[in-house]
Scaffold this motif. Structure first.
Motif, short mmCIF file in Angstrom:
data_model
loop_
_atom_site.label_atom_id
_atom_site.label_comp_id
_atom_site.label_asym_id
_atom_site.label_seq_id
_atom_site.Cartn_x
_atom_site.Cartn_y
_atom_site.Cartn_z
N UNK A 111 0.86 -1.18 0.00
CA UNK A 111 0.00 0.00 0.00
C UNK A 111 0.90 1.23 0.00
N UNK A 112 0.82 2.03 -1.07
CA UNK A 112 1.74 3.16 -1.23
C UNK A 112 3.19 2.70 -1.12
N UNK A 113 3.45 1.51 -1.60
CA UNK A 113 4.81 0.99 -1.59
C UNK A 113 5.25 0.36 -0.29
N UNK A 114 4.41 0.35 0.74
CA UNK A 114 4.77 -0.20 2.04
C UNK A 114 4.09 -1.55 2.25
N UNK A 129 2.58 -3.68 9.77
CA UNK A 129 3.02 -2.70 8.79
C UNK A 129 4.47 -2.34 9.08
N UNK A 130 5.18 -1.96 8.01
CA UNK A 130 6.61 -1.69 8.15
C UNK A 130 6.99 -0.50 7.27
N UNK A 131 7.88 0.33 7.77
CA UNK A 131 8.40 1.46 6.99
C UNK A 131 9.77 1.82 7.52
N UNK A 132 10.49 2.62 6.74
CA UNK A 132 11.77 3.16 7.19
C UNK A 132 11.67 4.67 7.28
N UNK A 256 6.93 4.38 15.99
CA UNK A 256 6.84 3.55 14.79
C UNK A 256 5.63 3.90 13.94
N UNK A 257 4.48 4.10 14.57
CA UNK A 257 3.27 4.42 13.81
C UNK A 257 3.43 5.75 13.07
N UNK A 258 4.14 6.71 13.68
CA UNK A 258 4.37 7.99 13.01
C UNK A 258 5.30 7.82 11.82
N UNK A 259 6.29 6.96 11.95
CA UNK A 259 7.21 6.72 10.83
C UNK A 259 6.46 6.10 9.66
N UNK A 260 5.57 5.15 9.95
CA UNK A 260 4.79 4.53 8.89
C UNK A 260 3.91 5.57 8.20
N UNK A 261 3.25 6.39 8.99
CA UNK A 261 2.39 7.42 8.40
C UNK A 261 3.16 8.42 7.57
N UNK A 262 4.34 8.84 8.07
CA UNK A 262 5.15 9.80 7.33
C UNK A 262 5.67 9.19 6.03
N UNK A 264 4.24 6.89 4.24
CA UNK A 264 3.12 6.80 3.30
C UNK A 264 2.88 8.16 2.62
N UNK A 265 2.90 9.23 3.40
CA UNK A 265 2.71 10.56 2.83
C UNK A 265 3.85 10.94 1.90
N UNK A 266 5.08 10.60 2.29
CA UNK A 266 6.22 10.93 1.43
C UNK A 266 6.12 10.19 0.10
N UNK A 267 5.78 8.91 0.12
CA UNK A 267 5.68 8.14 -1.11
C UNK A 267 4.62 8.72 -2.05
#
Length: 642
Positions: A111-114, A129-132, A256-262, A264-267
């Motif tokens: 979803x949005x690349x994540x 969910x996972x993001x960097x 972690x949840x903020x990193x995932x949200x950020x 998604x917005x950046x992508x």
């Protein structure tokens, strides 16, 4: 507005060990590090993990030196009944798959690349969910209870600290793990943070990587069970968040949840800035973002994940697709200026992946001339032309006089000759036991197409900078005439190499496409010739590197290193070649939409949302090499914008 494709798989793919582990996801951190794995969670490569940290070096040396840190974070669920269920999936040295958490996967999606996973255990559904955190080596993992409960969730941290190209075993020292109030620090190199950490400390021996076994490499390693995080998820919506990050250790990322949200917005912003015309272009624009990284010396390009660093040939060949078609010319300009500073004896530095900066490429420098020309033509940055022109004129002068590896313009026909014993200096650079598979000594067709194009580019840039073009003014017409005279072969296509050790080589390869596709191409394409090339070389994923009826053709790019390197440029399919093939047809006013759309379904087959480095020459053309390759993505995207 066009959006990134949602790539989703249900239990029939996720629950199948072979199917689910054949599809890989990637999340890059913008500095050469990444998280990478498979749809069903099985670690099939030594390169798979949740935190891979890039080196801190400038330019070439940063992305090339990476270390695996957090290998896995295994969920264990305790149900209200007291039953304990492990949701991870591992393969062991004897081939056993245990635990078998993939059999509980209800689905996986990007979803949005994540990446997002959902496990179902009866009426309990858990999501991961996972993001960097972009711009730093930090990963965020969020587990969320969607239905059912209450449950107890523990997350087993499997750690190491090793070079990504090797293994670490229990025969060596135990990793140093120091617990603190929020988690632990491993080897003084990275920190884990999460709820209620309980230190353990034990080797998990004999973890098997099936893809490394298939590649003829060491398939086993041992992982250190550092301990586990614990949380009570009492009602739907409750979460457990874990973060891991490297230096600086005293500067934690956001929750972690903020990193995932950020992320998604950046992508979404990256895609919107590229102004894609359709969902395929949107998906490719986001794929392109993974390869553009920031180092201490400025922007750079990772040639491919998971194992390549920066290579100037790949960077410059990819430049137009990665930077110009995605509206990132500002970063691109900075990159071009930085790379110009590596010029030595008229040659661009190639790579430092082997540990030191090397200048072992004939075509990388010529692709640099092309990249500068395309940048100025697209952006109108004429001041950049003036700034770089002295260096570009120096490139021409050195090539006319002669530089490393016997690279020199022949005064008899104006064409570039290249080659040195034991070296493979073109993009067909594979070796077996130190011996080049395709040395192509002499005057290769694509090198000389790039030479003619580069000379014309320098003349145009000099005109735009309102100054003289030096020796290029004389060299260009000589090379242009020499090309037209020397390369057409009686076969109806072009020689692959002229004046080689065995004379002129009429082998049917795709390199000649550059003779018709570059902006200042030396020849105009003939429909019959392009049809002959397409008939022999074209596949759904791109063009073969050698026609199947040619001696030495290899239709399968598999096996150990020697077998793979032998096949690398002797029949293996290279998706990047689709770009020049489409461009050559477009010069004749012929649409190649079907050629472009053939590869659409590949976006969900191997490296999810991206384009692979290579594929087998024989059907069914299974993807091989890096699942995520810069020039494959760049040229596929550029072809769609022509």
């Amino acid at each position: 507005m066009a959006t990134v494709r949602r790539l989703a798989f249900g239990p029939q793919v996720c629950g199948n060990v072979d199917e689910g582990s054949a599809r890989e996801w990637l999340v890059a951190d913008g500095r050469g590090g990444y998280a990478m794995g498979t749809v069903n969670g099985l670690r099939t490569r030594r390169y798979h993990g949740l935190l891979i940290v890039a080196g801190a070096g400038a330019g070439f040396s940063g992305p090339a030196t990476r270390r695996l840190a957090l290998a896995a974070l295994d969920p264990v669920v305790t149900l209200p009944s007291g039953a304990s269920v492990r949701l991870a999936t591992h393969e062991w040295a004897d081939g056993t798959i245990a635990p078998r958490g993939h059999e509980l996967l209800a689905g996986f999606e990007l979803v949005d690349g994540l990446p997002r996973w959902r496990w179902r255990i009866g009426d309990v559904v858990i999501e991961r969910e996972l993001a960097m955190a972009h711009g730093r080596p930090a990963v965020a993992v969020v587990h969320r209870l969607l239905t059912g409960g209450p449950i107890s969730l523990s997350l087993d941290a499997l750690v190491t600290w090793r070079d990504i190209h090797g293994e670490r075993t229990a025969g060596g020292p135990v990793p140093e793990v120091v617990a603190d109030e929020s988690g632990c620090v491993v080897e003084g190199a990275y920190r884990l943070r999460g709820p209620d950490f309980r230190q353990v400390g034990a080797w998990w021996r004999g973890v098997r990587h099936r893809t490394e076994a298939a590649r003829g490499l060491q398939p086993q390693e041992d992982l250190w069970y550092a301990g586990s995080f614990h949380a009570e998820l009492r009602q739907p919506g409750a979460t457990a968040e874990v973060s891991a990050w490297a230096s600086p250790l005293d500067d934690p990322p956001p929750r972690a949840a903020e990193v995932v949200g950020a992320a998604r917005l950046r992508n979404r912003a990256v895609v919107a800035a590229a102004q894609p015309a359709d969902d395929a272009q949107a998906t490719l624009a986001l794929a392109a973002d993974a390869f553009i990284v920031q180092t201490r010396s400025g922007p750079d390009v990772v040639a491919g994940y998971p194992w390549f660093g920066a290579w100037s040939r790949d960077t410059m060949l990819s430049y137009e697709g990665l930077f110009l078609t995605t509206n990132r010319s500002g970063e691109g300009r900075e990159l071009l200026t930085s790379y110009a500073s590596t010029l030595s004896e008229g040659m661009l530095a190639n790579t430092a992946d082997a540990g030191s900066v090397e200048y072992n490429t004939t075509d990388g420098t010529l692709w640099f001339l092309h990249a500068v020309g395309r940048h100025v033509a697209t952006t109108g940055d004429f001041d950049l032309a003036a700034e770089l022109l002295p260096a570009l004129l120096g490139v021409v002068d050195h090539h006319l006089k002669g530089t490393r590896y016997g690279i020199v313009a022949d005064p008899l026909d104006g064409l570039l000759r290249q080659g040195a014993t034991g070296e493979a200096l073109t993009w067909m650079d594979a070796r077996v036991d130190g011996v080049p598979v395709t040395p192509r000594m002499g005057k290769p067709v694509e090198v000389n197409a790039l030479w003619v194009n580069g000379l014309a580019t320098v003349i145009k840039l000099a005109w735009q900078a309102r100054t003289g073009a030096g020796a290029a003014v004389r060299a260009h017409p000589e090379a242009l005439a020499g090309f037209a005279r020397r390369f057409p072969a009686p076969t109806g296509w072009l020689y692959d190499v002229v004046d080689g050790p065995g004379g002129d080589d009429p082998t049917l390869r795709p390199n000649q496409l550059l003779a018709w596709s570059l902006p200042y191409a030396p020849l105009r394409p003939e429909p019959a010739t392009l049809q002959a090339i397409g008939s022999a070389l074209m596949t759904p994923l791109g063009l073969r590197s050698l026609a199947p009826n040619e001696p030495g053709y290899h239709g399968v790019h598999r096996g150990g290193p020697a077998a793979r390197d032998t096949a690398y440029h002797t029949g293996t399919v290279w998706p990047w070649l689709t770009g020049p093939f489409v461009a050559a047809w477009r010069r004749l006013g012929v649409s190649a939409d079907q050629t472009i759309s053939d590869a659409d379904d590949h976006l969900g087959e191997y490296g999810l949302g991206s384009v692979s480095e290579t594929a087998d020459g024989d059907a069914p053309h299974e993807a091989t090499g890096c699942p995520f390759q810069a020039w494959s993505v760049a040229e596929t995207l550029r072809a769609r914008r022509l």
